[in-house]
Write an enzyme that holds these catalytic residues in place. Structure first.
Site, mmCIF file in Angstrom:
data_model
loop_
_atom_site.group_PDB
_atom_site.id
_atom_site.type_symbol
_atom_site.label_atom_id
_atom_site.label_comp_id
_atom_site.label_asym_id
_atom_site.label_seq_id
_atom_site.Cartn_x
_atom_site.Cartn_y
_atom_site.Cartn_z
ATOM 1 N N ASN A 7 0.852 -1.192 0.000
ATOM 2 C CA ASN A 7 0.000 0.000 0.000
ATOM 3 C C ASN A 7 0.893 1.249 0.000
ATOM 4 O OD1 ASN A 7 -1.403 2.282 1.155
ATOM 5 N ND2 ASN A 7 -3.060 0.917 1.706
ATOM 6 N N ASP A 9 -0.187 4.538 -0.153
ATOM 7 C CA ASP A 9 -0.891 5.783 0.190
ATOM 8 C C ASP A 9 0.038 6.814 0.834
ATOM 9 O OD1 ASP A 9 -3.252 4.674 -0.666
ATOM 10 O OD2 ASP A 9 -4.012 4.211 1.341
ATOM 11 N N HIS A 10 0.945 6.311 1.685
ATOM 12 C CA HIS A 10 1.760 7.270 2.444
ATOM 13 C C HIS A 10 2.930 7.838 1.660
ATOM 14 C CE1 HIS A 10 -0.950 7.035 5.629
ATOM 15 N NE2 HIS A 10 -0.805 5.718 5.761
ATOM 16 N N ARG A 18 4.254 18.760 1.003
ATOM 17 C CA ARG A 18 4.941 19.924 0.433
ATOM 18 C C ARG A 18 4.218 20.493 -0.787
ATOM 19 N NH1 ARG A 18 10.301 21.225 2.050
ATOM 20 N NH2 ARG A 18 10.164 20.988 4.294
ATOM 21 N N HIS A 43 -5.684 3.845 -1.941
ATOM 22 C CA HIS A 43 -7.027 4.159 -1.432
ATOM 23 C C HIS A 43 -7.376 5.581 -1.869
ATOM 24 C CE1 HIS A 43 -9.770 4.408 2.418
ATOM 25 N NE2 HIS A 43 -10.401 4.724 1.303
ATOM 26 N N ARG A 45 -9.479 8.243 -1.228
ATOM 27 C CA ARG A 45 -10.437 8.657 -0.192
ATOM 28 C C ARG A 45 -11.289 9.812 -0.693
ATOM 29 N NH1 ARG A 45 -8.999 6.756 5.317
ATOM 30 N NH2 ARG A 45 -10.718 8.092 5.897
ATOM 31 N N ARG A 49 -7.031 12.861 0.812
ATOM 32 C CA ARG A 49 -5.932 13.282 1.699
ATOM 33 C C ARG A 49 -4.577 12.726 1.258
ATOM 34 N NH1 ARG A 49 -7.327 10.052 7.225
ATOM 35 N NH2 ARG A 49 -9.301 11.133 6.972
ATOM 36 N N HIS A 50 -4.562 11.624 0.538
ATOM 37 C CA HIS A 50 -3.266 11.153 0.010
ATOM 38 C C HIS A 50 -3.350 10.892 -1.503
ATOM 39 C CE1 HIS A 50 -5.228 7.469 1.299
ATOM 40 N NE2 HIS A 50 -4.882 7.596 2.561
ATOM 41 N N GLU A 70 -8.705 0.648 -3.267
ATOM 42 C CA GLU A 70 -9.637 0.660 -2.132
ATOM 43 C C GLU A 70 -10.582 1.839 -2.293
ATOM 44 O OE1 GLU A 70 -7.564 0.944 1.544
ATOM 45 O OE2 GLU A 70 -6.530 -0.934 1.253
ATOM 46 N N THR A 100 -7.066 6.648 10.054
ATOM 47 C CA THR A 100 -6.941 5.550 9.086
ATOM 48 C C THR A 100 -8.203 4.703 9.169
ATOM 49 O OG1 THR A 100 -5.580 3.651 8.433
ATOM 50 C CG2 THR A 100 -5.664 4.125 10.773
ATOM 51 N N THR A 101 -8.333 3.677 8.312
ATOM 52 C CA THR A 101 -9.551 2.857 8.307
ATOM 53 C C THR A 101 -9.645 2.073 9.621
ATOM 54 O OG1 THR A 101 -9.038 2.619 5.971
ATOM 55 C CG2 THR A 101 -10.901 1.352 6.795
ATOM 56 N N GLU A 151 -11.029 -9.229 3.089
ATOM 57 C CA GLU A 151 -9.768 -8.853 3.734
ATOM 58 C C GLU A 151 -10.080 -8.644 5.208
ATOM 59 O OE1 GLU A 151 -7.109 -6.224 1.751
ATOM 60 O OE2 GLU A 151 -6.354 -5.390 3.636
ATOM 61 N N HIS A 192 -3.876 -4.289 7.727
ATOM 62 C CA HIS A 192 -3.996 -3.145 8.641
ATOM 63 C C HIS A 192 -3.092 -3.283 9.861
ATOM 64 C CE1 HIS A 192 -5.419 0.457 10.516
ATOM 65 N NE2 HIS A 192 -5.920 0.755 9.342
ATOM 66 N N GLY A 193 -2.200 -2.325 9.971
ATOM 67 C CA GLY A 193 -1.314 -2.242 11.130
ATOM 68 C C GLY A 193 -0.233 -3.309 11.168
ATOM 69 N N GLY A 214 1.015 -1.321 4.343
ATOM 70 C CA GLY A 214 1.383 0.014 3.882
ATOM 71 C C GLY A 214 2.302 0.773 4.803
ATOM 72 N N HIS A 215 1.753 1.310 5.870
ATOM 73 C CA HIS A 215 2.465 2.268 6.715
ATOM 74 C C HIS A 215 3.820 1.749 7.176
ATOM 75 C CE1 HIS A 215 3.223 4.734 10.325
ATOM 76 N NE2 HIS A 215 2.675 5.685 9.601
#
Ligand code: PXP
Length: 239
Positions: A7, A9-10, A18, A43, A45, A49-50, A70, A100-101, A151, A192-193, A214-215
Site C-alpha cells: 500500500n 498511500d503514504h 509539500r 485508497h 479517499r 488526503r493522500h 480501495e 486511518t480505516t 480482507e 492493517h497495522g 502500507g504504513h
C-alpha cells in the site's frame, strides 16, 4: 505461496505535505513491483488526503502494475473506479474524522448497496474484496454477496502484539474466519497495522493468501530501502 500487496498511500502523504510532485506514487508503484510486490494498493479517499484522481489514472493505466483500488461506497468514487478499471477493488468503510480505516464494513447495514456494487465490478471482471472485521457472521454475509475475497482487519491483533499483550483470543477469531471462508469458497486476505512480528504470526494461517501492508513498509523503507523491506516481508510471510 502467499502474495504481498504494498500500500503506497503514504508516499502520497509525503508528497502532499509539500504540495509538490515528489515523491511520485506512480514511480514508487513501478519500483515496488520491480522489488517483488505482487500488487499495489491505493485508497482514493473522498477527502483525497493522500492518493489523487491523477494517481489512480496513471497507476491503473500501466499494465505492469497490478492495482488494488480501495474505495468507499460513495457514488462518485465508484464511478471513478469503474472508469479506471483497476485489477482489483476492495470496499472499505470511510469516516472523514478517522486517521486511518478504523474497522471493517458494516455489511448488514449496507447490504443492498454493496450487492449492487459487487455485481457491477463482477460484470467488469474486476476481482472484488470486502474489508471486514474478523467475525463469522460477516464471512457468511460476504458469501451471499457473491464477493471473491474478504480482507480481514488485523488492526486489533497488531495493536495487541505491539503492546506485548495476549493476542491468542484475537488470533483464534481470525483463524476461525479463515477456516470458514476457505470452506465456503472465499479467498482470505489480511491487512492493517501489520509489521514484521504480526505478519510472521499470521503467516502460520495457511488460508491467508494475501497480505496488504502500507504504513510499516513505507516507514521501514526510510532506513532499509523499499527493496530490502519488501524482501524481508516476503521471506517472513512466505510470499
Ligand atoms: N488494507 C486495507 C483495506 C486498508 O484500508 C489499509 C489502510 O489503508 C491497509 C490494508 C494497510 O494498512 P497499514 O497502512 O496499516 O499497513
Amino acid at each position: 505461496m502467499k502474495r504481498l500487496g504494498v500500500n503506497i498511500d503514504h508516499v502520497a502523504t509525503v508528497r502532499n505535505a509539500r504540495g509538490s510532485s515528489h515523491p511520485d506514487p506512480f514511480t514508487i508503484a513501478k519500483h515496488a513491483m520491480e522489488c517483488g510486490a505482487h500488487s499495489i494498493t491505493i485508497h482514493l479517499r473522498e477527502d483525497r488526503r493522500h492518493i489523487r484522481d491523477s494517481d489512480v489514472l496513471k497507476i491503473c493505466k500501466n499494465k505492469k502494475i497490478i492495482t488494488n483500488l480501495e474505495i468507499s461506497l460513495n457514488e462518485d468514487i465508484l464511478k471513478i473506479a469503474l472508469k479506471n478499471k483497476p485489477n482489483f477493488i476492495c470496499l472499505v468503510p470511510e469516516n472523514r474524522k478517522e486517521v486511518t480505516t478504523e474497522g471493517g464494513l458494516n455489511l448488514s447495514k449496507n447490504l443492498n448497496k454493496i450487492r449492487k456494487i459487487i455485481d457491477k465490478f463482477n460484470k467488469n471482471k474486476i476481482r472484488t474484496s470486502l474489508f471486514v472485521d474478523p467475525n463469522l457472521n460477516d464471512i457468511k454475509i460476504a458469501k451471499e454477496l457473491n464477493v471473491d475475497c474478504v480482507e480481514l482487519h488485523t488492526g486489533k491483533i497488531s495493536n495487541l502484539v505491539k503492546s506485548k499483550k495476549n493476542y491468542i483470543y484475537e488470533y483464534n477469531k481470525i483463524k476461525k474466519c479463515c477456516e470458514l471462508a476457505k470452506k465456503i469458497g472465499i479467498e482470505v486476505h489480511a491487512g492493517h497495522g501489520l509489521d514484521y512480528k504480526t505478519t510472521a504470526i499470521l503467516s502460520k494461517l495457511k488460508e491467508i493468501e494475501e497480505f496488504n501492508i502500507g504504513h510499516f513498509i513505507i516507514g521501514e523503507s526510510i532506513v532499509h530501502g523499499l527493496k530490502n523491506t519488501i524482501r524481508r516481508f516476503k521471506k517472513i510471510s512466505n510470499t
